[in-house]
Design a protein around this motif. Structure first.
Motif, PDB file in Angstrom:
ATOM      1  N   ALA A 161       0.829  -1.209   0.000  1.00  0.00           N
ATOM      2  CA  ALA A 161       0.000   0.000   0.000  1.00  0.00           C
ATOM      3  C   ALA A 161       0.863   1.258   0.000  1.00  0.00           C
ATOM      4  N   HIS A 162       2.012   1.211   0.653  1.00  0.00           N
ATOM      5  CA  HIS A 162       2.938   2.346   0.658  1.00  0.00           C
ATOM      6  C   HIS A 162       3.445   2.624  -0.759  1.00  0.00           C
ATOM      7  N   GLU A 163       3.824   1.565  -1.482  1.00  0.00           N
ATOM      8  CA  GLU A 163       4.312   1.750  -2.852  1.00  0.00           C
ATOM      9  C   GLU A 163       3.187   2.214  -3.776  1.00  0.00           C
ATOM     10  N   VAL A 164       1.985   1.731  -3.547  1.00  0.00           N
ATOM     11  CA  VAL A 164       0.832   2.223  -4.305  1.00  0.00           C
ATOM     12  C   VAL A 164       0.625   3.704  -4.006  1.00  0.00           C
ATOM     13  N   GLN A 169       0.835   9.465  -5.844  1.00  0.00           N
ATOM     14  CA  GLN A 169       1.585  10.724  -5.926  1.00  0.00           C
ATOM     15  C   GLN A 169       1.996  11.027  -7.365  1.00  0.00           C
ATOM     16  N   HIS A 170       2.383   9.990  -8.089  1.00  0.00           N
ATOM     17  CA  HIS A 170       2.839  10.187  -9.472  1.00  0.00           C
ATOM     18  C   HIS A 170       1.695  10.617 -10.386  1.00  0.00           C
ATOM     19  N   ILE A 171       0.587   9.916 -10.347  1.00  0.00           N
ATOM     20  CA  ILE A 171      -0.498  10.203 -11.300  1.00  0.00           C
ATOM     21  C   ILE A 171      -1.267  11.472 -10.941  1.00  0.00           C
ATOM     22  N   THR A 172      -1.095  11.972  -9.724  1.00  0.00           N
ATOM     23  CA  THR A 172      -1.741  13.235  -9.345  1.00  0.00           C
ATOM     24  C   THR A 172      -0.804  14.430  -9.523  1.00  0.00           C
ATOM     25  N   GLY A 173       0.421  14.177 -10.001  1.00  0.00           N
ATOM     26  CA  GLY A 173       1.347  15.266 -10.279  1.00  0.00           C
ATOM     27  C   GLY A 173       2.206  15.700  -9.109  1.00  0.00           C
ATOM     28  N   GLU A 198       7.888  10.321   1.427  1.00  0.00           N
ATOM     29  CA  GLU A 198       7.707   9.001   2.029  1.00  0.00           C
ATOM     30  C   GLU A 198       6.623   9.007   3.110  1.00  0.00           C
ATOM     31  N   LEU A 199       6.589  10.052   3.912  1.00  0.00           N
ATOM     32  CA  LEU A 199       5.573  10.121   4.966  1.00  0.00           C
ATOM     33  C   LEU A 199       4.175  10.265   4.374  1.00  0.00           C
ATOM     34  N   GLN A 200       4.069  10.991   3.259  1.00  0.00           N
ATOM     35  CA  GLN A 200       2.758  11.083   2.618  1.00  0.00           C
ATOM     36  C   GLN A 200       2.323   9.716   2.075  1.00  0.00           C
ATOM     37  N   ALA A 201       3.272   8.943   1.537  1.00  0.00           N
ATOM     38  CA  ALA A 201       2.946   7.601   1.061  1.00  0.00           C
ATOM     39  C   ALA A 201       2.494   6.717   2.219  1.00  0.00           C
TER      40      ALA A 201
END
Length: 284
Positions: A161-164, A169-173, A198-201
């Motif tokens: 889930a962290h990597e997701v 983060q990537h697809i939202t810019g 990382e903390l946001q992930a």
């Protein structure tokens, strides 16, 4: 964690069996852990360290996939967790007027090609924005059990889930904006920005767990505590104390144990993406 019998994702590539070997011998978990620490703290290519420790040259060797029953069950678990993240994030995006672009997950052993360069087991699970794929060697879960004494299904799901979360983060810019800031700053500033990423992930992983449990009742007693234990075990301060006996805060790239626990809890308790804005937070 309740996962048996749930939907399995079709977005999984199984590349296991074409991994790195040394002089005909398999790479051991101990060697991988040492290489990971060397790469993490010293900036040395992990495959270089593996070669030195094993007394041989790294070679990529093709072999047919030979799954043990445990491997097969773990692969099913990974496909099931990925499917759950697809369902959860698909709903969240729809509710906010968007469409979720599902990532792919690659199972591999040793080394594998990626759009971000060669992926190594020693680097642990990672997300590559270049091909929008998550890469994981299932040996990492053995490392979690043996080194960190973390073995629950939900703690293992937290890793995925962290990597997701990085994919979100990537697809939202978010990733693009962060990369621009990192390129223009000092190494210290870049590290500080990486911590917030990382903390946001971690927080996004908590958001997934919140909504998945409400929709499908996946959590069992002790699950949250096990995930918090995993988050605490892989904090920068904990890893540095374990490897070198002291901490260097300016070199942190993932956040302290306390910070990782706090932001995961923030996500799982609120279920609200707006509470995961680590970039606006005055204190982490």
């Amino acid at each position: 964690m309740k996962w048996e019998g749930n939907r399995e994702s079709g977005n999984v590539e199984d590349r296991r069996g074409s991994g790195a070997r040394l002089g005909g011998r398999s790479i051991g978990i101990g060697t991988i852990v040492i290489a990971l620490l060397g790469s993490y703290f010293l900036g040395i290519n992990p495959m270089t360290i593996i070669g030195l420790l094993s007394g041989g040259q790294v070679q990529t060797q093709q072999a047919p996939i030979q799954e043990t029953p445990a491997d097969d069950q773990m692969a099913r678990f990974v496909r099931t967790v990925l499917a759950d993240t697809e369902d959860t994030w698909g709903t969240i995006f729809r509710e906010n007027g968007g469409t979720y672009q599902q990532p792919r997950l690659v199972l591999f052993t040793g080394r594998t090609p990626t759009a971000c360069g060669t992926g190594d087991t020693a680097a642990g699970p990672f997300y590559c924005p270049g091909d929008q794929k998550i890469y994981i060697d299932l040996a990492f879960y053995q490392t979690m059990r043996e080194r960190f004494q973390v073995a629950s299904d939900f703690a293992q799901a937290y890793v995925i889930a962290h990597e997701v979360g990085h994919h979100v983060q990537h697809i939202t810019g978010i990733m693009d904006k962060v990369d621009q800031v990192r390129r223009s700053g000092t190494e210290k500033q870049a590290n500080a920005m990486s911590v917030r990423v990382e903390l946001q992930a971690d927080c996004f992983a908590g958001v997934w767990a919140h909504h998945a449990d409400r929709a499908r009742g996946i959590l069992e007693q002790g699950d949250v505590e096990s995930a918090l234990k995993a988050a605490s075990a892989i904090g920068d301060d904990a890893l540095q104390k374990q490897s070198q006996g002291y901490v260097v805060p300016d070199s942190f790239t993932h956040g302290t144990s306390e910070q990782r626990v706090r932001w995961f809890k923030q996500g799982i308790e609120s279920g609200d993406l707006n509470t995961c804005n680590t970039f606006a937070a005055r204190t982490l």
